[in-house]
Design an enzyme around this catalytic site. Structure first.
Site, short mmCIF file in Angstrom:
data_model
loop_
_atom_site.label_atom_id
_atom_site.label_comp_id
_atom_site.label_asym_id
_atom_site.label_seq_id
_atom_site.Cartn_x
_atom_site.Cartn_y
_atom_site.Cartn_z
N ASP A 1 16.34 -5.01 2.65
CA ASP A 1 15.23 -4.44 1.82
C ASP A 1 14.15 -3.82 2.73
OD1 ASP A 1 15.92 -5.22 -0.96
OD2 ASP A 1 15.87 -7.22 -0.05
N THR A 2 13.66 -2.73 2.30
CA THR A 2 12.90 -1.85 3.18
C THR A 2 11.99 -0.97 2.35
OG1 THR A 2 14.80 -1.81 4.68
CG2 THR A 2 13.22 -0.04 4.93
N VAL A 3 10.98 -0.35 2.98
CA VAL A 3 10.25 0.73 2.33
C VAL A 3 10.38 1.99 3.17
CG1 VAL A 3 8.59 -0.76 1.16
CG2 VAL A 3 8.01 0.16 3.42
N MET B 1 16.47 3.61 1.38
CA MET B 1 16.33 2.21 1.79
C MET B 1 17.60 1.41 1.48
SD MET B 1 12.62 1.79 -0.03
CE MET B 1 12.48 3.28 -1.03
#
Length: 559
Positions: free
Chosen positions: A368-370, A450
């Site tokens: 999980d990332t932005v 992402m």
């Protein structure tokens, strides 16, 4: 094959407007157009903060830092200053791209033998052992020192204000918040920082993080040293020691980011740019180099031939990813050979058009990332990605700081002799990758997607959607995606069963049946297809075009 948005308004005899058809054969909304500046982030409040900074006279780098700080507050489920950062910057003044690797290293005092002594056959997912140095803050200041125009106090001011006053939590973020609470909520410091009266924030709840506000204020006035050499670093050191971990004050104090040269391949006249390892960006280039040997446009979007060929190309690229992608300070990585068109042509010859491969081998024998992107009126563009890994990270929440430390160290392997083998002071294999496209040595598009191993696969798909299938920037992100999983991992495991193919809604039953006949294993999946943001520059009209992920909370906006 040219795809275009249909702008049809059906009007009855009474003059009433009916539903606007926004896409064919899948639904898509319009792109966002503006001339002065554009921002696309995964959360609307962060997008608005970026625009506010641009309107105050800040440039794209100032706005990107402001948006990233805001995302650490409003989307702690995917970002925060306990994590790492990578960026690609188009400098209008220099007329070139700059790459920044702001990823942190493993603790120098943690030796590989300690994992076995502690009873671990692999590096744990959560807790103190997978924690590596958080590189995001140093990344902010590296970007700001080189390109920034507004004072850092001004840049961080919006996020500080929201952290103190609070913001309403969205439905999607509340969902991920609960998921993270279930797996890391028991660690000391989490409840005090991230719960409201002992409960996970729900949709519409106002969440405040005064500890993060205070941390941001120290950073704004004291610079990177306030984080890596001041009270913040001492607090992290003491907390990690209490939890039985190894990350120390000296690890933080010695951290440095690295400016790197982006690498590229030319795909049908478009130069696609990624950062070199320890990230996985060159996997997208490898996939594209293989796919360029096929008539992708002639296959047709969503066809059996297209999906089959893409999945097989991905398998080949990820076999190399499993072996070679690691910290270049510890290995001689054959990057230029891996991303060469000749190598792509040789790998393409291994694809059987009628049968899915159950095993693929390395071609060279030696979560999980932005994501956000910002463009300003001077022509600067920033492609920036930032993450804690596995949602909110390790669970390690130092008291009074307002953030969680990342668990990127999990991505090391304990396999003896592997390029990505755990070593003290080493950067782990990294999944987060910013992307950029230029054409004729001019900026064309800044983009990112992402989601762990999803990212290089989706980077390649976005490029093909734009170049081969003629989609516009929004359609390119909204189009049904495909994801292959279960093949070579970054920790040494090789694919032996062919893996699984995940298809978003929109692929016909006829195509699915044909893929099964070619030996693919299809498996439904929800929420694994990443989140997309992008900005394109129309040089002829001198207009920015923005697009944002329709699957999540993202917003593209300009002025």
């Amino acid at each position: 094959m040219r795809w275009s948005i249909l702008l049809l308004t059906l009007v009855s005899l009474s003059g009433q407007a009916y539903d606007r058809i926004t896409g064919e054969p899948f639904a898509s909304r319009s792109e966002v157009l503006a001339q002065q500046g554009m921002a696309a982030t995964s959360q609307p409040l962060a997008t608005q903060v970026a625009l506010d900074i641009l309107k105050q006279g800040g440039n794209a780098v100032d706005a990107a830092i402001a948006a990233n700080a805001m995302l650490g507050l409003v989307e702690p489920t995917g970002a925060g200053i306990g994590g790492d950062l990578f960026a690609i910057v188009w400098s209008a003044q220099d007329k070139k791209l700059f790459g920044l690797n702001a990823s942190g290293r493993s603790p120098k005092s943690l030796k590989k033998e300690e994992f076995a002594k502690l009873g671990h056959a692999k590096i744990p997912t959560f807790g103190p052992l997978p924690v590596s140095v958080p590189g995001a803050v140093d990344g902010w200041f590296a970007l700001h020192d080189k390109f920034g125009s507004l004072p850092m106090q001004t840049v961080l001011s919006p996020a500080i204000g929201y952290a103190r006053q609070g913001f309403p939590v969205s439905e999607l973020i509340a969902y991920y918040w609960q998921m993270n609470q279930d797996r890391i909520g028991h660690y000391p410091g989490f409840a005090e920082t991230f719960l409201i009266e002992g409960k996970v924030p729900q949709k519409g709840d106002i969440f405040r993080n005064p500890h993060l506000a205070a941390t941001y204020e120290k950073i704004a006035t004291g610079g990177a040293d306030a984080f890596y050499k001041g009270d913040i670093a001492h607090t992290i050191d003491a907390y990690i020691k209490e939890q039985g971990g190894y990350l120390s004050y000296s690890d933080l104090a010695s951290h440095t980011s690295e400016w790197v040269e982006p690498v590229s391949t030319n795909y049908r006249g478009y130069d696609v740019w990624e950062l070199p390892p320890n990230g996985q960006g060159i996997a997208a280039l490898q996939i594209l180099n293989i796919m360029e040997n096929f008539d992708v446009e002639g296959m047709g979007f969503g066809s059996t031939d297209y999906i089959h060929t893409f999945v097989e190309a991905k398998k080949l690229a990820f076999a190399d990813r499993a072996k070679f992608y690691a910290d270049p300070a510890f290995n001689r990585i054959p990057v230029q050979q891996l991303i060469s068109t000749d190598y792509g042509r040789k790998r393409a010859e291994l694809i059987n058009p009628g049968q899915a491969a159950k095993r693929v081998d390395v071609g060279i024998n030696k979560g999980d990332t932005v994501y956000l992107t910002v463009a300003d009126k001077q022509g600067n563009m920033v492609s920036l990605i930032q993450s804690n890994y596995r949602g909110m990270g390790s669970g390690m929440t130092p008291p009074g700081l307002g953030f969680i430390l990342q668990n990127r160290g999990e991505l090391f392997t304990l396999e003896q002799g592997h390029f990505n083998e755990y070593e003290p002071g080493k950067r782990p294999f990294h999944t987060i990758i910013p992307g950029f496209i230029t054409k004729n040595n001019q900026p064309y598009a800044s983009f990112g997607v992402m989601g762990g191993a999803t990212q290089p696969q989706m980077h390649a798909q976005i490029v093909m959607n734009l170049v081969d299938f003629g989609m516009n920037l929004q359609e390119a992100g909204d189009a049904p995606r495909m994801l292959h999983s279960g093949s070579s991992s970054p920790v040494g495991a090789m694919m032996t069963s062919g893996g699984q193919v995940h298809l978003e809604h929109g692929v016909t039953p006829k195509v699915q049946r044909a893929l099964l006949e070619r030996g693919h294993t299809l498996q439904p999946a929800i929420g694994v297809y990443g989140g997309y943001q992008a900005i394109m520059y129309d040089a002829e009209q001198q207009v920015y075009v923005g697009a944002s992920e329709s699957r999540k909370d993202g917003q593209a906006a300009g002025y």
